[in-house]
Every structure is written in structure tokens, then in C-alpha cells.
Design a protein around this motif. Structure first.
Motif, PDB file in Angstrom:
ATOM      1  N   GLY A  43       1.010  -1.379  -0.031  1.00 51.79           N
ATOM      2  CA  GLY A  43       0.224  -0.054   0.026  1.00 51.79           C
ATOM      3  C   GLY A  43       0.830   1.389   0.093  1.00 51.79           C
ATOM      4  N   THR A  44       1.923   1.111   0.597  1.00 55.20           N
ATOM      5  CA  THR A  44       2.752   2.351   0.698  1.00 55.20           C
ATOM      6  C   THR A  44       3.263   2.621  -0.629  1.00 55.20           C
ATOM      7  OG1 THR A  44       3.394   2.073   3.191  1.00 55.20           O
ATOM      8  CG2 THR A  44       4.949   3.324   1.931  1.00 55.20           C
ATOM      9  N   LEU A  45       3.868   1.538  -1.296  1.00 51.94           N
ATOM     10  CA  LEU A  45       4.317   1.449  -2.547  1.00 51.94           C
ATOM     11  C   LEU A  45       3.413   2.475  -3.659  1.00 51.94           C
ATOM     12  CD1 LEU A  45       6.642   1.074  -4.654  1.00 51.94           C
ATOM     13  CD2 LEU A  45       5.486  -1.285  -4.909  1.00 51.94           C
ATOM     14  N   TYR A  46       2.084   2.071  -3.285  1.00 54.49           N
ATOM     15  CA  TYR A  46       1.266   2.607  -4.277  1.00 54.49           C
ATOM     16  C   TYR A  46       0.753   4.243  -3.844  1.00 54.49           C
ATOM     17  CZ  TYR A  46      -0.092  -1.581  -6.885  1.00 54.49           C
ATOM     18  OH  TYR A  46       0.139  -2.415  -7.813  1.00 54.49           O
ATOM     19  N   VAL A  47       1.131   4.514  -2.947  1.00 53.13           N
ATOM     20  CA  VAL A  47       1.104   5.833  -2.321  1.00 53.13           C
ATOM     21  C   VAL A  47       2.249   6.577  -3.117  1.00 53.13           C
ATOM     22  CG1 VAL A  47       1.775   7.516  -0.698  1.00 53.13           C
ATOM     23  CG2 VAL A  47       0.269   5.613  -0.167  1.00 53.13           C
ATOM     24  N   TYR A  48       3.443   6.006  -3.380  1.00 57.37           N
ATOM     25  CA  TYR A  48       4.629   6.460  -4.074  1.00 57.37           C
ATOM     26  C   TYR A  48       4.400   6.422  -5.605  1.00 57.37           C
ATOM     27  CZ  TYR A  48       7.446   7.064   0.229  1.00 57.37           C
ATOM     28  OH  TYR A  48       7.731   7.468   1.263  1.00 57.37           O
ATOM     29  N   TYR A  49       3.824   5.338  -6.066  1.00 53.73           N
ATOM     30  CA  TYR A  49       4.005   4.976  -7.341  1.00 53.73           C
ATOM     31  C   TYR A  49       2.359   4.624  -7.812  1.00 53.73           C
ATOM     32  CZ  TYR A  49       8.636   6.150  -7.581  1.00 53.73           C
ATOM     33  OH  TYR A  49       9.715   6.889  -7.283  1.00 53.73           O
ATOM     34  N   LYS A  50       1.672   5.072  -8.382  1.00 55.09           N
ATOM     35  CA  LYS A  50       0.341   4.736  -8.785  1.00 55.09           C
ATOM     36  C   LYS A  50       0.383   3.337  -9.735  1.00 55.09           C
ATOM     37  CE  LYS A  50      -1.619   8.081  -6.818  1.00 55.09           C
ATOM     38  NZ  LYS A  50      -1.516   7.782  -5.261  1.00 55.09           N
ATOM     39  N   SER A  51       1.330   3.083 -10.470  1.00 51.87           N
ATOM     40  CA  SER A  51       1.291   2.195 -11.369  1.00 51.87           C
ATOM     41  C   SER A  51       2.865   1.530 -11.694  1.00 51.87           C
ATOM     42  CB  SER A  51       0.764   2.247 -12.667  1.00 51.87           C
ATOM     43  OG  SER A  51       1.477   3.435 -13.500  1.00 51.87           O
ATOM     44  N   LYS A  52       2.850   0.524 -12.424  1.00 51.90           N
ATOM     45  CA  LYS A  52       4.339  -0.034 -12.675  1.00 51.90           C
ATOM     46  C   LYS A  52       4.889   0.953 -13.753  1.00 51.90           C
ATOM     47  CE  LYS A  52       3.654  -4.220 -14.500  1.00 51.90           C
ATOM     48  NZ  LYS A  52       3.749  -5.558 -14.842  1.00 51.90           N
ATOM     49  N   GLU A  53       4.106   1.592 -14.588  1.00 54.29           N
ATOM     50  CA  GLU A  53       4.460   2.527 -15.562  1.00 54.29           C
ATOM     51  C   GLU A  53       5.113   3.819 -15.011  1.00 54.29           C
ATOM     52  OE1 GLU A  53       1.580   0.845 -15.946  1.00 54.29           O
ATOM     53  OE2 GLU A  53       1.843  -0.388 -17.611  1.00 54.29           O
ATOM     54  N   GLU A  54       4.489   4.285 -14.221  1.00 52.13           N
ATOM     55  CA  GLU A  54       4.845   5.359 -13.334  1.00 52.13           C
ATOM     56  C   GLU A  54       6.329   5.185 -12.788  1.00 52.13           C
ATOM     57  OE1 GLU A  54       3.531   8.159  -9.827  1.00 52.13           O
ATOM     58  OE2 GLU A  54       1.939   7.326 -10.914  1.00 52.13           O
ATOM     59  N   LEU A  55       6.210   3.927 -12.083  1.00 56.48           N
ATOM     60  CA  LEU A  55       7.545   3.547 -11.381  1.00 56.48           C
ATOM     61  C   LEU A  55       8.637   3.322 -12.324  1.00 56.48           C
ATOM     62  CD1 LEU A  55       9.282   2.395  -8.867  1.00 56.48           C
ATOM     63  CD2 LEU A  55       8.081   0.336  -9.193  1.00 56.48           C
ATOM     64  N   ILE A  56       8.526   2.901 -13.511  1.00 54.87           N
ATOM     65  CA  ILE A  56       9.741   2.504 -14.240  1.00 54.87           C
ATOM     66  C   ILE A  56      10.031   3.815 -14.897  1.00 54.87           C
ATOM     67  CG2 ILE A  56      10.049   1.540 -16.653  1.00 54.87           C
ATOM     68  CD1 ILE A  56      10.124  -0.590 -14.606  1.00 54.87           C
ATOM     69  N   ASN A  57       9.144   4.743 -15.232  1.00 57.50           N
ATOM     70  CA  ASN A  57       9.623   5.980 -15.773  1.00 57.50           C
ATOM     71  C   ASN A  57      10.438   6.766 -14.769  1.00 57.50           C
ATOM     72  OD1 ASN A  57       8.458   7.006 -18.609  1.00 57.50           O
ATOM     73  ND2 ASN A  57       7.055   5.202 -17.818  1.00 57.50           N
ATOM     74  N   ASP A  58      10.022   6.603 -13.671  1.00 59.87           N
ATOM     75  CA  ASP A  58      10.612   7.598 -12.570  1.00 59.87           C
ATOM     76  C   ASP A  58      12.136   6.839 -12.339  1.00 59.87           C
ATOM     77  OD1 ASP A  58      10.822   9.600 -10.804  1.00 59.87           O
ATOM     78  OD2 ASP A  58      11.044   8.159  -9.049  1.00 59.87           O
ATOM     79  N   VAL A  59      12.130   5.639 -12.229  1.00 61.49           N
ATOM     80  CA  VAL A  59      13.613   4.853 -12.140  1.00 61.49           C
ATOM     81  C   VAL A  59      14.188   5.199 -13.426  1.00 61.49           C
ATOM     82  CG1 VAL A  59      14.726   2.600 -12.050  1.00 61.49           C
ATOM     83  CG2 VAL A  59      12.696   2.975 -10.680  1.00 61.49           C
TER      84      VAL A  59
END
Length: 191
Positions: A43-59
Motif C-alpha cells: 500500500g505504501t508503494l502505491y502511495v509513491y507510485y500509482k502503477s508499474k509504468e509510473e515507477l519504471i518511468n521514474d527509475v
């Protein structure tokens, strides 16, 4: 007012993402596994990133910023084009040797279609000083007058392949080996 993100958690999430993606690819990446590996609740991860795509783009964007910083360092400015280029090349080579997983992550995703055009443009903007440096080198007849994108791809590709061979254990790179690699890179672009 939104709560500020804990940079230690962001760093742990990024590290876990890179490790998992280089093993499983994007399609195999599960947000729950990223959370577990980074030591936070899903749940905390989803607070930081709404989706895998958003996470990958930020990384991707953060990693490209790091790479730009490894190449375009004010300490690398020397008296000659050659010495500056040498310092920049060693900066990039050193970064890839220290963080081969980040190198592989960027390599895997740049042409994957998962990285947004906006983030590709943002990442490319960090490399504008490198582009200008290479153009100036061409104008001063230090290096071949070919597309800057081709020059960068050529130099990057050779570094990546050497680092991959080193990581696999196919070669061991001592100081003289790095010197040879640099000289080959320089010889391939100088006029």
C-alpha cells in the motif's frame, strides 16, 4: 498538503525495481515483489507510485540523471578537448562498472515503449552539455564530423559490451585494460 516522500524509501524502491526488472523484465515485475524487496508495505508503494509504468518511468529518469552527472562533471573540464573527453569517458565507464544493473536497466527500457516520450525528452535534456561539447570538438576538428547521436551510440555501445563481458567474468579489467579500451574509443572518433 501532500506528505513528502521519504528519499530512503524511494531509493530502496528504485534499487528493488532495477534488480527485479533486470531479472524478470517489465512484464514479470509485480508491485508486491517490489514492495517486499524494498522493505515497505504494498500500500505504501502505491502511495509513491500509482502503477508499474509510473515507477519504471521514474527509475529511468533518475538513472539517466545519474548517468549524466557521471559524464558531465565540472571536475572533468581540462585544458584540452582530449583530456576533457578522457575524463568524461572514464566517468561513464566507471559508472557502468560500479552500477552495471542500472546500465542494463536503461539499455533494456530506452526502446521498449514503456518509457514516455516526455521522460525521454527530459532525460535527453540532461545530456545537452555533452552534445554541445562533442559539436564543439567537431567544429575544432578534434573528432569526426558525424551525427552526435551516432557518436554517442558508438561510444556507449562499446562501453556497455565491455562492462557486460566483465560482469559475466569473460574478462578482467585492470588499469592497463581500461587504458586500452579508452584508446580504442578515442582512436575510433578522432580526426
Amino acid at each position: 498538503m501532500p506528505k513528502l516522500k521519504d528519499q530512503n524509501k524511494v531509493n530502496a524502491i528504485h534499487k528493488a525495481t532495477i534488480e527485479l526488472v533486470t531479472k524478470t523484465g517489465f512484464s514479470g515485475l509485480k508491485m508486491a515483489e517490489v514492495a517486499k524487496k524494498s522493505g515497505i508495505a504494498t500500500g505504501t508503494l502505491y502511495v509513491y507510485y500509482k502503477s508499474k509504468e509510473e515507477l519504471i518511468n521514474d527509475v529511468y529518469l533518475v538513472t539517466k540523471e545519474e548517468i549524466a552527472g557521471a559524464i558531465i562533471n565540472p571536475e572533468y573540464l581540462k585544458d584540452t578537448f582530449y583530456e576533457t573527453f578522457k575524463a568524461m569517458w572514464h566517468g561513464y565507464f566507471g559508472y557502468c562498472m560500479q552500477y552495471p544493473e542500472k546500465m542494463l536497466f536503461v539499455e533494456q527500457f530506452i526502446y521498449s515503449g514503456y518509457i514516455s516520450e516526455v521522460n525521454i525528452a527530459k532525460a535527453d535534456a540532461h545530456f545537452e552539455p555533452l552534445d554541445q561539447f562533442l559539436i564543439q570538438g567537431q567544429q575544432n576538428n578534434h573528432i569526426k564530423d558525424i551525427s552526435v547521436e551516432i557518436l554517442k551510440a558508438h561510444l556507449q555501445g562499446s562501453v556497455h559490451e565491455i562492462v557486460k563481458m566483465h560482469v559475466r567474468g569473460d574478462i578482467q579489467l585492470e588499469e592497463d585494460g581500461m587504458h586500452i579500451c579508452f584508446n580504442m574509443a578515442w582512436d575510433s572518433i578522432k580526426t
